[in-house]
Design a protein around this motif. Structure first.
Motif, short mmCIF file in Angstrom:
data_model
loop_
_atom_site.label_atom_id
_atom_site.label_comp_id
_atom_site.label_asym_id
_atom_site.label_seq_id
_atom_site.Cartn_x
_atom_site.Cartn_y
_atom_site.Cartn_z
N ARG A 79 6.52 -16.37 25.03
CA ARG A 79 7.61 -15.52 24.53
C ARG A 79 8.05 -14.47 25.54
O ARG A 79 9.24 -14.14 25.61
N TYR A 80 7.15 -13.93 26.33
CA TYR A 80 7.52 -12.83 27.23
C TYR A 80 7.63 -13.28 28.69
O TYR A 80 7.75 -12.43 29.58
N ASP A 81 7.63 -14.58 28.93
CA ASP A 81 7.74 -15.06 30.31
C ASP A 81 9.09 -14.72 30.93
O ASP A 81 9.18 -14.45 32.13
N ARG A 82 10.16 -14.77 30.13
CA ARG A 82 11.48 -14.44 30.66
C ARG A 82 11.53 -12.98 31.08
O ARG A 82 12.13 -12.63 32.10
N LEU A 83 10.90 -12.13 30.28
CA LEU A 83 10.85 -10.71 30.65
C LEU A 83 10.10 -10.51 31.96
O LEU A 83 10.51 -9.71 32.80
N LYS A 84 9.02 -11.27 32.16
CA LYS A 84 8.28 -11.17 33.42
C LYS A 84 9.18 -11.57 34.60
O LYS A 84 9.13 -10.96 35.67
N GLU A 85 10.02 -12.60 34.37
CA GLU A 85 10.96 -13.01 35.41
C GLU A 85 11.95 -11.89 35.71
O GLU A 85 12.27 -11.61 36.88
N ILE A 86 12.44 -11.23 34.66
CA ILE A 86 13.37 -10.12 34.82
C ILE A 86 12.73 -8.98 35.61
O ILE A 86 13.35 -8.40 36.52
N LEU A 87 11.49 -8.68 35.29
CA LEU A 87 10.82 -7.54 35.92
C LEU A 87 10.50 -7.79 37.39
O LEU A 87 10.23 -6.84 38.14
N ARG A 88 10.53 -9.05 37.80
CA ARG A 88 10.32 -9.35 39.22
C ARG A 88 11.57 -9.12 40.06
O ARG A 88 11.51 -9.10 41.30
N LEU A 89 12.72 -8.97 39.40
CA LEU A 89 13.98 -8.76 40.10
C LEU A 89 14.22 -7.28 40.33
O LEU A 89 13.65 -6.42 39.66
N ASP A 90 15.09 -6.98 41.26
CA ASP A 90 15.42 -5.60 41.64
C ASP A 90 16.68 -5.15 40.90
O ASP A 90 17.75 -5.72 41.12
N PRO A 91 16.60 -4.14 40.02
CA PRO A 91 17.79 -3.73 39.26
C PRO A 91 18.89 -3.11 40.10
O PRO A 91 20.03 -3.01 39.65
N GLU A 92 18.56 -2.70 41.33
CA GLU A 92 19.59 -2.17 42.22
C GLU A 92 20.34 -3.27 42.96
O GLU A 92 21.51 -3.11 43.30
N ARG A 93 19.67 -4.39 43.17
CA ARG A 93 20.27 -5.49 43.92
C ARG A 93 20.63 -6.67 43.02
O ARG A 93 21.67 -7.30 43.17
N ASP A 94 19.76 -6.97 42.07
CA ASP A 94 19.89 -8.17 41.24
C ASP A 94 20.40 -7.84 39.84
O ASP A 94 20.09 -8.55 38.88
N TYR A 95 21.17 -6.77 39.71
CA TYR A 95 21.58 -6.33 38.38
C TYR A 95 22.38 -7.38 37.62
O TYR A 95 22.23 -7.51 36.39
N ALA A 96 23.21 -8.15 38.29
CA ALA A 96 24.01 -9.16 37.59
C ALA A 96 23.12 -10.26 37.02
O ALA A 96 23.34 -10.73 35.89
N GLU A 97 22.12 -10.68 37.77
CA GLU A 97 21.21 -11.72 37.29
C GLU A 97 20.34 -11.19 36.15
O GLU A 97 20.10 -11.88 35.16
N ILE A 98 19.87 -9.96 36.26
CA ILE A 98 19.09 -9.36 35.18
C ILE A 98 19.92 -9.27 33.91
O ILE A 98 19.46 -9.63 32.82
N TYR A 99 21.17 -8.83 34.06
CA TYR A 99 22.02 -8.70 32.88
C TYR A 99 22.30 -10.07 32.26
O TYR A 99 22.33 -10.23 31.04
N ARG A 100 22.49 -11.09 33.10
CA ARG A 100 22.72 -12.44 32.60
C ARG A 100 21.51 -12.96 31.84
O ARG A 100 21.63 -13.54 30.75
N LEU A 101 20.32 -12.75 32.39
CA LEU A 101 19.11 -13.22 31.72
C LEU A 101 18.90 -12.51 30.39
O LEU A 101 18.53 -13.13 29.39
N SER A 102 19.14 -11.20 30.38
CA SER A 102 18.98 -10.44 29.13
C SER A 102 20.00 -10.88 28.09
O SER A 102 19.66 -11.07 26.91
N SER A 103 21.25 -11.06 28.51
CA SER A 103 22.33 -11.36 27.57
C SER A 103 22.31 -12.80 27.08
O SER A 103 22.53 -13.06 25.90
N ALA A 104 22.07 -13.74 27.98
CA ALA A 104 22.22 -15.15 27.64
C ALA A 104 20.92 -15.82 27.21
O ALA A 104 20.96 -16.88 26.58
N TYR A 105 19.78 -15.23 27.54
CA TYR A 105 18.50 -15.81 27.18
C TYR A 105 17.73 -14.98 26.16
O TYR A 105 17.22 -15.51 25.17
#
Length: 307
Positions: free
Chosen positions: A3-29
């Motif tokens: 259940r929380y594996d997607r969140l772990k993937e999100i937390l490995r990304l950089d919110p200053e650089r990868d903000y679009a991908e983080i937002y996509r993962l949060s919104s679409a998954y």
């Protein structure tokens, strides 16, 4: 996947650089249904600012063509989420949004406030009704995502952080929320639109449930009666029960975007799909143009300087 594996993937990304991908993962998954509801509420509350609600009433887009306006707004915003800012569809969506906004005399302050609702309201919704809350990591990514969108829309004075977005929203609402007859018509039309997505006998209950989710500042601005306490408790309790059930589900393996939402009524009616460049209104032009024959309409309100 757990259940929380997607969140772990999100937390490995950089919110200053990868903000679009983080937002996509949060919104679409992680939160596709919740994000749709939160952004509906975000746009809805902007009507309580009279300069915004009255303009929307004068364009008649949300009173005479509410479903079309809803579809186009959702599809344009989500095209950027799905394809990215630098994609052809993402660039076209932002260009279409800008073309529509620049056809009207909209202040920078109002534009910035609307941007703030997109940042702040999803977290507040998820805090209350989500299967989990947004992490600080996701909050920073969300703020950076909408800062990027705001820059592409030519908005100035964009807040620097999520916390600044929240302060800007709260201060603006405290100073500007108020009664406007046109805004009330837009609000009533939007509530009727939401009710129309369900069987007709359920329409009164859907309207009542929608009102039960509004905070007191919105109810006062639109001069709605206070919902009964038991109705509020039942509606909000049902959403919290849903969150508990969703928490037990396996993680989503495929993304879910706005174009897949059942409340999007225009898209299934386009025989060969739709082109992002045909979405929205084309103020100042006449004729049928665009998918569904409703895309282009004459502009009924004054244009901004230089248009």
């Amino acid at each position: 996947m757990r259940r929380y594996d997607r969140l772990k993937e999100i937390l490995r990304l950089d919110p200053e650089r990868d903000y679009a991908e983080i937002y996509r993962l949060s919104s679409a998954y992680e939160f596709p249904w919740d994000m749709a509801r939160a952004l509906e509420l975000a746009l809805y509350r902007t009507y309580a600012v009279p300069s915004i609600g009255n303009l929307l009433a004068r364009t008649a887009e949300l009173t005479d063509r509410a479903q079309k306006r809803y579809d186009d707004t959702a599809l344009l915003l989500d095209a950027v989420v799905e394809h990215g800012f630098e994609s052809d569809d993402g660039r076209t969506a932002v260009r279409r949004i800008n073309q529509m906004h620049r056809s009207y005399d909209i202040s920078n302050d109002d534009m910035r406030y609307v941007l703030c609702t997109f940042v702040v309201m999803p977290k507040r919704w998820l805090d209350a009704y989500g299967w989990r809350q947004l992490t600080g990591h996701e909050q920073r990514a969300t703020a950076n995502y909408y800062r990027a969108l705001g820059r592409r829309m030519g908005i100035s004075g964009i807040p620097e952080s999520w916390e600044e977005f929240e302060r800007c929203l709260d201060d603006y609402e405290a100073a500007h929320f108020g009664w406007d007859e046109g805004a009330r018509r837009v609000s009533d039309s939007t509530l009727a639109l939401m009710a129309s997505w369900y069987p007709r006998p359920l329409a009164p209950a859907v309207r009542g449930a929608s009102l039960a989710l509004l905070d007191d500042s919105l109810l006062r601005a639109f001069r709605y009666d206070q919902p009964r306490p038991l109705v509020r408790k039942a509606v909000r309790g049902a959403l919290r029960l849903r969150a508990r059930a969703v928490r037990l589900l396996p993680p989503r393996r495929a993304p879910h975007f706005a174009r897949q939402n059942p409340e999007i009524k225009g898209y299934p009616g386009y025989p060969s799909g739709y082109r992002v460049g045909d979405l929205g209104t084309f103020p100042g032009k006449s004729g049928s143009g665009g998918p569904g024959g409703q895309g282009r309409s004459a502009c009924p309100v004054p244009h901004g300087a230089g248009d």
